[in-house]
Design a protein around this motif. Structure first.
Motif, mmCIF file in Angstrom:
data_model
loop_
_atom_site.group_PDB
_atom_site.id
_atom_site.type_symbol
_atom_site.label_atom_id
_atom_site.label_comp_id
_atom_site.label_asym_id
_atom_site.label_seq_id
_atom_site.Cartn_x
_atom_site.Cartn_y
_atom_site.Cartn_z
ATOM 1 N N SER A 187 7.946 11.439 -20.213
ATOM 2 C CA SER A 187 6.486 11.485 -20.071
ATOM 3 C C SER A 187 6.077 11.432 -18.598
ATOM 4 C CB SER A 187 5.853 10.313 -20.820
ATOM 5 O OG SER A 187 6.280 9.080 -20.240
ATOM 6 N N TYR A 188 4.829 11.786 -18.345
ATOM 7 C CA TYR A 188 4.292 11.650 -16.991
ATOM 8 C C TYR A 188 4.234 10.174 -16.600
ATOM 9 C CZ TYR A 188 1.193 12.252 -12.962
ATOM 10 O OH TYR A 188 0.652 12.242 -11.704
ATOM 11 N N GLY A 189 3.955 9.320 -17.560
ATOM 12 C CA GLY A 189 3.969 7.884 -17.282
ATOM 13 C C GLY A 189 5.327 7.417 -16.786
ATOM 14 N N ALA A 190 6.397 7.958 -17.379
ATOM 15 C CA ALA A 190 7.745 7.607 -16.927
ATOM 16 C C ALA A 190 7.976 8.069 -15.493
ATOM 17 C CB ALA A 190 8.787 8.225 -17.858
ATOM 18 N N ALA A 191 7.458 9.246 -15.161
ATOM 19 C CA ALA A 191 7.585 9.744 -13.788
ATOM 20 C C ALA A 191 6.830 8.847 -12.812
ATOM 21 C CB ALA A 191 7.072 11.182 -13.705
ATOM 22 N N LEU A 192 5.670 8.365 -13.219
ATOM 23 C CA LEU A 192 4.901 7.445 -12.378
ATOM 24 C C LEU A 192 5.657 6.135 -12.172
ATOM 25 C CD1 LEU A 192 1.363 8.002 -13.928
ATOM 26 C CD2 LEU A 192 2.021 8.589 -11.584
ATOM 27 N N ALA A 193 6.257 5.625 -13.240
ATOM 28 C CA ALA A 193 7.016 4.377 -13.129
ATOM 29 C C ALA A 193 8.201 4.541 -12.189
ATOM 30 C CB ALA A 193 7.483 3.932 -14.511
ATOM 31 N N GLU A 194 8.869 5.683 -12.262
ATOM 32 C CA GLU A 194 10.006 5.948 -11.372
ATOM 33 C C GLU A 194 9.541 6.060 -9.922
ATOM 34 O OE1 GLU A 194 13.119 5.865 -12.016
ATOM 35 O OE2 GLU A 194 13.128 5.872 -14.213
ATOM 36 N N ALA A 195 8.415 6.755 -9.701
ATOM 37 C CA ALA A 195 7.897 6.907 -8.344
ATOM 38 C C ALA A 195 7.532 5.552 -7.747
ATOM 39 C CB ALA A 195 6.670 7.836 -8.347
ATOM 40 N N TYR A 196 6.874 4.719 -8.541
ATOM 41 C CA TYR A 196 6.503 3.379 -8.079
ATOM 42 C C TYR A 196 7.761 2.578 -7.715
ATOM 43 C CZ TYR A 196 4.908 -1.385 -7.927
ATOM 44 O OH TYR A 196 4.678 -2.678 -7.512
ATOM 45 N N THR A 197 8.736 2.604 -8.597
ATOM 46 C CA THR A 197 9.970 1.846 -8.389
ATOM 47 C C THR A 197 10.683 2.304 -7.122
ATOM 48 O OG1 THR A 197 10.220 1.454 -10.764
ATOM 49 C CG2 THR A 197 12.215 1.296 -9.416
ATOM 50 N N GLN A 198 10.758 3.614 -6.921
ATOM 51 C CA GLN A 198 11.405 4.141 -5.724
ATOM 52 C C GLN A 198 10.681 3.700 -4.460
ATOM 53 O OE1 GLN A 198 11.694 8.377 -6.296
ATOM 54 N NE2 GLN A 198 13.020 8.162 -8.099
ATOM 55 N N GLY A 199 9.344 3.719 -4.493
ATOM 56 C CA GLY A 199 8.585 3.282 -3.329
ATOM 57 C C GLY A 199 8.820 1.823 -3.003
ATOM 58 N N LEU A 233 1.660 11.072 -7.999
ATOM 59 C CA LEU A 233 3.006 10.522 -7.855
ATOM 60 C C LEU A 233 3.220 9.975 -6.444
ATOM 61 C CD1 LEU A 233 5.100 13.200 -9.797
ATOM 62 C CD2 LEU A 233 4.735 10.824 -10.481
ATOM 63 N N ALA A 234 2.736 10.708 -5.446
ATOM 64 C CA ALA A 234 2.862 10.249 -4.059
ATOM 65 C C ALA A 234 2.046 8.975 -3.832
ATOM 66 C CB ALA A 234 2.422 11.355 -3.103
ATOM 67 N N ARG A 235 0.842 8.921 -4.407
ATOM 68 C CA ARG A 235 0.002 7.726 -4.249
ATOM 69 C C ARG A 235 0.639 6.509 -4.905
ATOM 70 N NH1 ARG A 235 -6.191 9.247 -5.657
ATOM 71 N NH2 ARG A 235 -6.377 6.999 -5.334
ATOM 72 N N VAL A 236 1.236 6.726 -6.074
ATOM 73 C CA VAL A 236 1.865 5.610 -6.778
ATOM 74 C C VAL A 236 3.125 5.147 -6.047
ATOM 75 C CG1 VAL A 236 3.108 5.043 -8.916
ATOM 76 C CG2 VAL A 236 0.843 6.094 -9.030
ATOM 77 N N GLU A 237 3.871 6.085 -5.476
ATOM 78 C CA GLU A 237 5.028 5.691 -4.656
ATOM 79 C C GLU A 237 4.566 4.857 -3.464
ATOM 80 O OE1 GLU A 237 8.869 7.640 -2.330
ATOM 81 O OE2 GLU A 237 7.435 8.941 -3.333
ATOM 82 N N ALA A 238 3.469 5.256 -2.841
ATOM 83 C CA ALA A 238 2.920 4.492 -1.721
ATOM 84 C C ALA A 238 2.452 3.111 -2.182
ATOM 85 C CB ALA A 238 1.766 5.261 -1.081
ATOM 86 N N LEU A 239 1.926 3.039 -3.396
ATOM 87 C CA LEU A 239 1.512 1.754 -3.953
ATOM 88 C C LEU A 239 2.721 0.825 -4.107
ATOM 89 C CD1 LEU A 239 -0.675 -0.053 -5.224
ATOM 90 C CD2 LEU A 239 -0.238 1.100 -7.400
ATOM 91 N N GLY A 240 3.856 1.377 -4.527
ATOM 92 C CA GLY A 240 5.075 0.577 -4.622
ATOM 93 C C GLY A 240 5.479 0.012 -3.274
ATOM 94 N N ARG A 241 5.398 0.845 -2.240
ATOM 95 C CA ARG A 241 5.727 0.355 -0.893
ATOM 96 C C ARG A 241 4.753 -0.734 -0.454
ATOM 97 N NH1 ARG A 241 6.384 5.946 0.012
ATOM 98 N NH2 ARG A 241 4.411 6.046 1.147
ATOM 99 N N ALA A 242 3.463 -0.519 -0.724
ATOM 100 C CA ALA A 242 2.447 -1.492 -0.330
ATOM 101 C C ALA A 242 2.649 -2.823 -1.046
ATOM 102 C CB ALA A 242 1.061 -0.934 -0.618
ATOM 103 N N ASP A 243 2.968 -2.765 -2.337
ATOM 104 C CA ASP A 243 3.219 -4.004 -3.089
ATOM 105 C C ASP A 243 4.405 -4.757 -2.503
ATOM 106 O OD1 ASP A 243 1.112 -3.702 -4.853
ATOM 107 O OD2 ASP A 243 2.330 -2.881 -6.470
ATOM 108 N N ALA A 244 5.475 -4.032 -2.183
ATOM 109 C CA ALA A 244 6.667 -4.666 -1.625
ATOM 110 C C ALA A 244 6.352 -5.339 -0.300
ATOM 111 C CB ALA A 244 7.783 -3.634 -1.448
ATOM 112 N N HIS A 245 5.587 -4.669 0.564
ATOM 113 C CA HIS A 245 5.235 -5.258 1.855
ATOM 114 C C HIS A 245 4.341 -6.487 1.674
ATOM 115 C CE1 HIS A 245 7.208 -2.219 4.157
ATOM 116 N NE2 HIS A 245 6.387 -1.229 3.820
ATOM 117 N N ARG A 246 3.385 -6.392 0.755
ATOM 118 C CA ARG A 246 2.489 -7.534 0.510
ATOM 119 C C ARG A 246 3.259 -8.735 -0.003
ATOM 120 N NH1 ARG A 246 0.694 -8.981 -4.164
ATOM 121 N NH2 ARG A 246 1.100 -6.959 -5.137
ATOM 122 N N LEU A 247 4.150 -8.492 -0.952
ATOM 123 C CA LEU A 247 4.925 -9.597 -1.517
ATOM 124 C C LEU A 247 5.885 -10.202 -0.500
ATOM 125 C CD1 LEU A 247 5.648 -7.952 -4.973
ATOM 126 C CD2 LEU A 247 4.315 -10.044 -4.619
#
Length: 199
Positions: free
Chosen positions: A15-27, A181-195
């Motif tokens: 699903s597209y949701g799965a692709a979003l989850a993967e992008a977030y995780t990679q970021g 997908l790019a925005r969600v990957e960036a969100l993953g990076r932002a979450d990691a930096h914040r945490l």
């Protein structure tokens, strides 16, 4: 090192949701976070399980493993579709079963009131939908997302920090899907930096 749990609530792995989850995780991983991804569609558990079964009855293996991942993570990023106004039945069954009385809350014997056991944990939501997000938020009062934030998570003490709404999915172009997908990957990076700043 911050610990993040990505929870994919869409039952389909392609699903597209799965692709979003993967992008977030990679970021998040690229930014140095330790990330576990929990794909609910791959778990085996009895969805008929009553959430208030006594702890002595134990948990099925996949639910026990899921709880361990939830306990380890500082932050949960939950990715799911909005179906029929709310989150999928699979997600509802999972949270009913996994967020049980012996893990997510305890009940005061005298008053019957619930005391949350997961205070200090935080979460963020990414919801895909066919309804225009502005319409879902204002005309439908964010009904499914509000139930997830206030009830499934809030009762346990998990505070929802942010919500990303993506849609209408049905009319989203390939280019727009790529941008999300790019925005969600960036969100993953932002979450990691914040945490990382809070570790």
């Amino acid at each position: 090192m911050p610990s993040i749990l990505t929870i994919l609530g869409h039952p389909l792995a392609d699903s597209y949701g799965a692709a979003l989850a993967e992008a977030y995780t990679q970021g998040a991983q690229a930014a140095g976070a330790r990330v576990t991804i929990l794909r609910l569609g791959e778990l085996a558990f009895d969805a008929r399980r009553h959430p208030h079964r006594p702890p002595s009855e134990g948990l099925e293996g996949d639910l026990a493993t899921a709880r361990e991942a939830m306990a380890r993570a500082d932050f949960w990023r939950i990715v799911f579709p909005v179906w029929s106004g709310t989150y999928p039945a699979l997600m509802k069954a999972f949270f009913d079963c996994a967020l049980g009385e012996d893990f997510a809350f305890e009940r005061d014997a005298a008053s019957g009131r619930l005391r949350p056991l997961l205070r200090g944990k935080t979460a963020g939501l990414i919801a895909t939908m066919n309804t225009p997000p502005w319409l879902y938020r204002w005309a439908l009062a964010d009904c499914g997302l509000s139930a997830l934030r206030r009830c499934a998570l809030g009762v346990c003490g998990v505070k929802t920090l942010d919500t990303t709404r993506i849609g209408p999915i049905r009319t989203l172009s390939d280019a727009a899907r790529g941008r999300w997908l790019a925005r969600v990957e960036a969100l993953g990076r932002a979450d990691a930096h914040r945490l990382a700043k809070n570790v």
